[in-house]
Structure formats: structure tokens, C-alpha cells
Write an enzyme that holds these catalytic residues in place. Structure first.
Site, PDB file in Angstrom:
ATOM      1  CB  SER A  76      -0.823   0.642   1.065  1.00 13.65           C
ATOM      2  OG  SER A  76      -0.013   0.175   2.431  1.00 13.65           O
ATOM      3  CD  GLU A  77       3.023   3.382   2.826  1.00 10.54           C
ATOM      4  OE1 GLU A  77       2.427   4.154   2.012  1.00 10.54           O
ATOM      5  OE2 GLU A  77       1.712   3.834   4.249  1.00 10.54           O
TER       6      GLU A  77
HETATM    7 ZN    ZN Z   1       3.315   2.013   7.511  1.00  8.49          ZN
END
Ligand code: ZN
Length: 197
Positions: A76-77
Site C-alpha cells: 500500500s506504500e
Molecule cells: Zn507504515
């Protein structure tokens, strides 16, 4: 069939993730790791427990984040990782954790004064803090990218830390160094406060 370079990097990523988990730098599905190989990024998948993740779980994307290999969803990053690779062309690997002692200093507003420890100052230099932005957003990616030219390790306000290196071992060592020295600084803080009473 996967080429040997990808297989070797996959093995290294899994080893580093297990180390990060066992050293207490992340819990459960926290954190993410990536390695740049040419014009591809190998990344940990979203939602994977880093202590039990397998090589086949890793996802390969291009430099825009488009999946080119793997069944899972990229971290998600990923946007933050891509922004770091773009801001620093020398960067070959990125490690993001929720390093507890470093984060505690950051949340308490004590900051991470590397100037107090010779080795920390030499290895980490300045540790800037990227202004808060919600996890997993483009806003966070931009916030972190704006700090890249200030040092190889960046604190993420209210969130964690991200390190980068020419290779994964370098990025891992910097993260380990951050947390080890943060633990010392936290102990110094406790002792100094006790003396003050
Ligand atoms: Zn994080």
C-alpha cells in the site's frame, strides 16, 4: 520462468523481512520493503505478515507501479517507494518500518538528535521528519520525497521510518542503526529525566 537475479533478490527480501519482524521493527502486516532491479521494482505484497511471507508472495511492478509479475497486490506504500526511487536515482532498495523506539521519540516530540551519539551521527547524519500525511497516499509519497536530499533515513510523523540504500543490506543496516540508537537515546532521556527530579 523467473531469472536468477529476481530469484536472488526475492530470497534476500524474505530474509530481511524476517529479520525486521524478529527484531521487533514491525508487527503483523506492518511495513514494506522493495528492491529496484533495472526498470523493475520487487515489492512486498499488501497485507502480508513479514515474519511468514514467502518468496512467491512478492510482486514485481514497473517504475509506474503497474504489476508485471505476481498474484498479490503491491504494498500500500508503493507510491512512497516509487517517489523515493525517482528522487534518488542511486537508490536500489527501500525499507519502511514502524521502528518503535524511533517512533516513540518522534511522537513525544523529543526528536532524534544524532549529534549526541558519534556512530549515529556518522552513519545516519541528519534524520529529517516528513510532515504527516495519511498512510498509503500520494500525499505521503510527496512529503517523504521532499526530505530525500536531507538524509538516507527519514521519520514519518505519527507513523514510522523509511530508509534507503544502494542495495537492500545497506537500507536494512540503516534502519537497524536508527532503531538501535533510538533505544539508547530513549534510555538517556529516561535517566536524564530521573536525575532532574
Ligand atoms: Zn507504515
Amino acid at each position: 520462468m523467473k531469472d536468477n537475479t529476481i530469484i536472488n533478490h526475492n530470497r534476500e527480501i524474505v530474509t530481511v523481512c524476517r529479520q525486521l519482524y524478529h527484531k521487533g521493527l514491525l508487527a503483523g502486516a506492518d511495513g514494506n520493503v522493495s528492491v529496484k532491479v533495472g526498470d523493475k521494482i520487487i515489492t512486498t505484497p499488501s497485507g502480508a505478515h513479514k515474519g511468514f511471507m514467502q518468496e512467491d508472495d512478492l510482486v514485481v511492478t514497473d517504475l509506474t507501479g503497474r504489476i508485471v509479475e505476481g498474484n498479490g497486490t503491491p504494498s500500500s506504500e508503493l507510491a512512497m517507494h516509487l517517489a523515493i526511487y525517482e528522487a534518488d536515482p542511486e537508490c536500489g532498495a527501500v525499507v519502511h518500518t514502524h521502528a518503535p523506539n524511533a517512533l516513540a521519540l518522534s511522537v513525544a516530540g523529543t526528536g532524534f538528535d544524532t549529534g549526541r551519539l558519534a556512530e549515529a551521527e556518522m552513519l545516519l547524519g541528519e534524520v529529517p521528519e516528513a510532515p504527516y500525511a495519511p498512510p498509503g497516499t500520494e500525499e505521503l509519497a510527496r512529503s517523504v520525497a521532499s526530505c530525500v536530499d536531507r538524509g538516507p533515513v527519514i521519520m514519518l510523523q505519527k507513523h514510522g521510518a523509511v530508509s534507503r540504500g544502494r542495495n537492500l543490506m545497506e537500507a536494512f543496516c540503516l534502519m537497524e542503526c536508527l532503531e538501535h540508537n533510538a533505544r539508547i537515546l530513549l534510555m538517556v532521556e529516561i535517566l536524564e529525566n530521573r536525575r532532574a527530579f
